[in-house]
Design a protein around this motif. Sequence first.
Motif, PDB file in Angstrom:
ATOM      1  N   LEU A 153       0.819  -1.217   0.000  1.00  0.00           N
ATOM      2  CA  LEU A 153       0.000   0.000   0.000  1.00  0.00           C
ATOM      3  C   LEU A 153       0.853   1.266   0.000  1.00  0.00           C
ATOM      4  CD1 LEU A 153      -2.721  -1.093   2.605  1.00  0.00           C
ATOM      5  CD2 LEU A 153      -3.027  -0.860   0.140  1.00  0.00           C
ATOM      6  N   MET A 154       1.878   1.289   0.859  1.00  0.00           N
ATOM      7  CA  MET A 154       2.733   2.475   0.978  1.00  0.00           C
ATOM      8  C   MET A 154       4.006   2.287   0.161  1.00  0.00           C
ATOM      9  SD  MET A 154       1.587   5.106   2.474  1.00  0.00           S
ATOM     10  CE  MET A 154       3.140   5.956   2.696  1.00  0.00           C
ATOM     11  N   THR A 155       3.855   2.314  -1.151  1.00  0.00           N
ATOM     12  CA  THR A 155       4.998   2.208  -2.048  1.00  0.00           C
ATOM     13  C   THR A 155       5.661   3.575  -2.208  1.00  0.00           C
ATOM     14  OG1 THR A 155       3.623   2.643  -3.990  1.00  0.00           O
ATOM     15  CG2 THR A 155       3.864   0.333  -3.288  1.00  0.00           C
ATOM     16  N   LYS A 156       6.775   3.607  -2.932  1.00  0.00           N
ATOM     17  CA  LYS A 156       7.442   4.882  -3.200  1.00  0.00           C
ATOM     18  C   LYS A 156       6.523   5.823  -3.969  1.00  0.00           C
ATOM     19  CE  LYS A 156      12.206   3.164  -3.234  1.00  0.00           C
ATOM     20  NZ  LYS A 156      13.448   3.023  -4.030  1.00  0.00           N
ATOM     21  N   ASN A 157       5.745   5.259  -4.899  1.00  0.00           N
ATOM     22  CA  ASN A 157       4.819   6.087  -5.672  1.00  0.00           C
ATOM     23  C   ASN A 157       3.721   6.681  -4.790  1.00  0.00           C
ATOM     24  OD1 ASN A 157       6.202   5.568  -8.044  1.00  0.00           O
ATOM     25  ND2 ASN A 157       4.948   3.796  -8.578  1.00  0.00           N
ATOM     26  N   THR A 158       3.237   5.882  -3.835  1.00  0.00           N
ATOM     27  CA  THR A 158       2.224   6.393  -2.906  1.00  0.00           C
ATOM     28  C   THR A 158       2.795   7.511  -2.049  1.00  0.00           C
ATOM     29  OG1 THR A 158       1.230   4.182  -2.795  1.00  0.00           O
ATOM     30  CG2 THR A 158       0.582   5.768  -1.106  1.00  0.00           C
ATOM     31  N   GLY A 159       4.008   7.298  -1.530  1.00  0.00           N
ATOM     32  CA  GLY A 159       4.655   8.339  -0.743  1.00  0.00           C
ATOM     33  C   GLY A 159       4.889   9.605  -1.552  1.00  0.00           C
ATOM     34  N   ALA A 160       5.328   9.423  -2.814  1.00  0.00           N
ATOM     35  CA  ALA A 160       5.556  10.583  -3.688  1.00  0.00           C
ATOM     36  C   ALA A 160       4.250  11.331  -3.951  1.00  0.00           C
ATOM     37  CB  ALA A 160       6.178  10.124  -4.998  1.00  0.00           C
ATOM     38  N   ALA A 161       3.153  10.573  -4.135  1.00  0.00           N
ATOM     39  CA  ALA A 161       1.854  11.205  -4.365  1.00  0.00           C
ATOM     40  C   ALA A 161       1.414  12.015  -3.150  1.00  0.00           C
ATOM     41  CB  ALA A 161       0.809  10.134  -4.693  1.00  0.00           C
ATOM     42  N   MET A 162       1.680  11.501  -1.945  1.00  0.00           N
ATOM     43  CA  MET A 162       1.335  12.230  -0.725  1.00  0.00           C
ATOM     44  C   MET A 162       2.150  13.516  -0.607  1.00  0.00           C
ATOM     45  SD  MET A 162       0.933   9.234   2.160  1.00  0.00           S
ATOM     46  CE  MET A 162      -0.534   8.181   2.216  1.00  0.00           C
ATOM     47  N   ILE A 163       3.440  13.417  -0.922  1.00  0.00           N
ATOM     48  CA  ILE A 163       4.307  14.596  -0.837  1.00  0.00           C
ATOM     49  C   ILE A 163       3.889  15.656  -1.856  1.00  0.00           C
ATOM     50  CG2 ILE A 163       6.666  15.422  -1.197  1.00  0.00           C
ATOM     51  CD1 ILE A 163       7.611  12.702  -0.113  1.00  0.00           C
ATOM     52  N   ILE A 164       3.635  15.214  -3.090  1.00  0.00           N
ATOM     53  CA  ILE A 164       3.216  16.145  -4.145  1.00  0.00           C
ATOM     54  C   ILE A 164       1.878  16.785  -3.788  1.00  0.00           C
ATOM     55  CG2 ILE A 164       2.479  16.298  -6.552  1.00  0.00           C
ATOM     56  CD1 ILE A 164       4.543  14.105  -7.178  1.00  0.00           C
ATOM     57  N   SER A 165       0.983  15.988  -3.223  1.00  0.00           N
ATOM     58  CA  SER A 165      -0.323  16.525  -2.819  1.00  0.00           C
ATOM     59  C   SER A 165      -0.165  17.561  -1.709  1.00  0.00           C
ATOM     60  CB  SER A 165      -1.234  15.392  -2.350  1.00  0.00           C
ATOM     61  OG  SER A 165      -1.488  14.475  -3.388  1.00  0.00           O
ATOM     62  N   SER A 166       0.721  17.289  -0.741  1.00  0.00           N
ATOM     63  CA  SER A 166       0.938  18.223   0.365  1.00  0.00           C
ATOM     64  C   SER A 166       1.439  19.566  -0.135  1.00  0.00           C
ATOM     65  CB  SER A 166       1.930  17.625   1.371  1.00  0.00           C
ATOM     66  OG  SER A 166       1.433  16.449   1.942  1.00  0.00           O
ATOM     67  N   TRP A 167       2.443  19.533  -0.996  1.00  0.00           N
ATOM     68  CA  TRP A 167       2.999  20.770  -1.544  1.00  0.00           C
ATOM     69  C   TRP A 167       2.044  21.406  -2.547  1.00  0.00           C
ATOM     70  CZ3 TRP A 167       7.057  23.306   0.391  1.00  0.00           C
ATOM     71  CH2 TRP A 167       7.955  22.597   1.194  1.00  0.00           C
ATOM     72  N   GLY A 168       1.378  20.565  -3.356  1.00  0.00           N
ATOM     73  CA  GLY A 168       0.475  21.092  -4.381  1.00  0.00           C
ATOM     74  C   GLY A 168      -0.711  21.823  -3.787  1.00  0.00           C
ATOM     75  N   LEU A 169      -1.359  21.215  -2.789  1.00  0.00           N
ATOM     76  CA  LEU A 169      -2.492  21.878  -2.136  1.00  0.00           C
ATOM     77  C   LEU A 169      -2.064  23.198  -1.507  1.00  0.00           C
ATOM     78  CD1 LEU A 169      -4.157  18.786  -0.409  1.00  0.00           C
ATOM     79  CD2 LEU A 169      -5.172  20.172  -2.228  1.00  0.00           C
ATOM     80  N   ALA A 170      -0.894  23.191  -0.873  1.00  0.00           N
ATOM     81  CA  ALA A 170      -0.401  24.406  -0.216  1.00  0.00           C
ATOM     82  C   ALA A 170      -0.072  25.496  -1.237  1.00  0.00           C
ATOM     83  CB  ALA A 170       0.836  24.078   0.620  1.00  0.00           C
ATOM     84  N   LEU A 171       0.552  25.108  -2.359  1.00  0.00           N
ATOM     85  CA  LEU A 171       0.908  26.091  -3.393  1.00  0.00           C
ATOM     86  C   LEU A 171      -0.337  26.693  -4.042  1.00  0.00           C
ATOM     87  CD1 LEU A 171       3.917  24.250  -5.063  1.00  0.00           C
ATOM     88  CD2 LEU A 171       4.013  26.489  -3.952  1.00  0.00           C
ATOM     89  N   VAL A 172      -1.290  25.843  -4.370  1.00  0.00           N
ATOM     90  CA  VAL A 172      -2.524  26.330  -4.999  1.00  0.00           C
ATOM     91  C   VAL A 172      -3.237  27.300  -4.068  1.00  0.00           C
ATOM     92  CG1 VAL A 172      -4.835  25.652  -5.754  1.00  0.00           C
ATOM     93  CG2 VAL A 172      -2.844  24.340  -6.513  1.00  0.00           C
ATOM     94  N   PHE A 173      -3.337  26.923  -2.797  1.00  0.00           N
ATOM     95  CA  PHE A 173      -4.042  27.767  -1.854  1.00  0.00           C
ATOM     96  C   PHE A 173      -3.280  29.070  -1.593  1.00  0.00           C
ATOM     97  CE2 PHE A 173      -5.218  28.865   2.602  1.00  0.00           C
ATOM     98  CZ  PHE A 173      -6.532  29.191   2.339  1.00  0.00           C
ATOM     99  N   GLY A 174      -1.951  28.985  -1.468  1.00  0.00           N
ATOM    100  CA  GLY A 174      -1.150  30.178  -1.213  1.00  0.00           C
ATOM    101  C   GLY A 174      -1.241  31.193  -2.330  1.00  0.00           C
ATOM    102  N   PHE A 175      -1.106  30.726  -3.570  1.00  0.00           N
ATOM    103  CA  PHE A 175      -1.167  31.650  -4.700  1.00  0.00           C
ATOM    104  C   PHE A 175      -2.594  32.111  -4.967  1.00  0.00           C
ATOM    105  CE2 PHE A 175       3.012  29.781  -5.630  1.00  0.00           C
ATOM    106  CZ  PHE A 175       3.725  30.940  -5.861  1.00  0.00           C
ATOM    107  N   ALA A 176      -3.581  31.307  -4.590  1.00  0.00           N
ATOM    108  CA  ALA A 176      -4.977  31.739  -4.729  1.00  0.00           C
ATOM    109  C   ALA A 176      -5.250  32.949  -3.851  1.00  0.00           C
ATOM    110  CB  ALA A 176      -5.918  30.598  -4.374  1.00  0.00           C
ATOM    111  N   ILE A 177      -4.622  32.974  -2.676  1.00  0.00           N
ATOM    112  CA  ILE A 177      -4.790  34.124  -1.779  1.00  0.00           C
ATOM    113  C   ILE A 177      -4.209  35.384  -2.406  1.00  0.00           C
ATOM    114  CG2 ILE A 177      -4.078  35.101   0.438  1.00  0.00           C
ATOM    115  CD1 ILE A 177      -4.229  32.324   1.604  1.00  0.00           C
ATOM    116  N   VAL A 178      -3.016  35.252  -3.009  1.00  0.00           N
ATOM    117  CA  VAL A 178      -2.368  36.416  -3.620  1.00  0.00           C
ATOM    118  C   VAL A 178      -3.162  36.916  -4.812  1.00  0.00           C
ATOM    119  CG1 VAL A 178      -0.289  37.232  -4.755  1.00  0.00           C
ATOM    120  CG2 VAL A 178      -0.113  35.667  -2.829  1.00  0.00           C
ATOM    121  N   ILE A 179      -3.609  35.984  -5.648  1.00  0.00           N
ATOM    122  CA  ILE A 179      -4.349  36.367  -6.852  1.00  0.00           C
ATOM    123  C   ILE A 179      -5.686  37.015  -6.496  1.00  0.00           C
ATOM    124  CG2 ILE A 179      -5.514  35.470  -8.914  1.00  0.00           C
ATOM    125  CD1 ILE A 179      -3.333  33.316  -9.038  1.00  0.00           C
TER     126      ILE A 179
END
Length: 329
Positions: free
Chosen positions: A145-171
């Motif tokens: 269940l917790m493969t490297k791809n799963t871990g990478a997806a979690m990391i990308i999701s963590s940064w992606g959600l934060a980036l989208v939300f952060g720049f949405a505030i600025v825009i």
Amino acid sequence: MNASLSEMRESTALCYDSLNNSCPRTVYPLTLRLSLYFLFTTIFILTVSGNLLVIFVIFLSQNHLSTATNHLILSLSLAGVLIGGFVMPHSMTRSIETCWYFGLIFCEFHTTVDVVLCNTTVWHLSFISVDRYLAIFHPLHYRNLMTKNTGAAMIISSWGLALVFGFAIVISNPEVKIREDFYKSCVGGCFSLHAREIGLEYSIIFYFIPVCIIITVYGRIFFVAQRHAKVIHSYSKGPKLSAQLTAKDLKATKTLAIVVGTFLFCWTPFFMCNIIDPLIGHSINTLLYESLMWVAYLNAMFNPLIYVFFYSWFRKTAKVFLSKLFMQM
């Protein structure tokens, strides 16, 4: 109204004495300012050094490096280093001097980075709780269940959600809610998120969704572990085995309590004020907001202790690493 503002400016120190439109500055006593500089400097040094230690130790432990869990911890520690090394020093100056001396453009950039890093930290903590849930409830299938791809997806999701939300505030450029127009247009101010009218939406995305995940997951882990422990205790024979099981249960309970308690302690006061303030006409004192913001920052300093120092292999590797480091020095 203009007369009252003029009187206020004449009786108050300014961020820039040579500018007519300078923001007013609250001048704290020198002893207090020096004490606060020492306190905040200690906090961001401990934050950076603690998270760097986590990164170095995991890289030195080659046998543990390939796990998805440690990829999450590495990414979380990187966010902690950036919070301590970039966000905290400038926030320290703003909090103590009550002025922003780094320019308007850097104010927006700093605010955006602050939001992104703090938000990604919260989402990392959420995904780490999911990782612990899978490890405890599905131990036989955990590696699948917790493969490297799963871990990478979690990391990308963590940064992606934060980036989208952060720049949405600025825009979206949310309105800054200050009681007097003078404070909106003066030079030397940099109003962090607590001054922006994003309240409930910000709090739901940034805090309440992740905290629901963390509490639900760790709550289920805690209660099921306690139930299993009672079953095991009822079938165990001899006081020695029972004592060992009780010690393990106690350690697991303390760990879960520290994980959830520290997270709630650091973040809940800030977000409760963030929600309540618009409802009471933005009358909450700015100093209180600044203090609660620093309490929230403390979570980045505590993360290495909570999520890594409980691992025995980490403590052993850290001792070896630090002993070699000090011997070379």
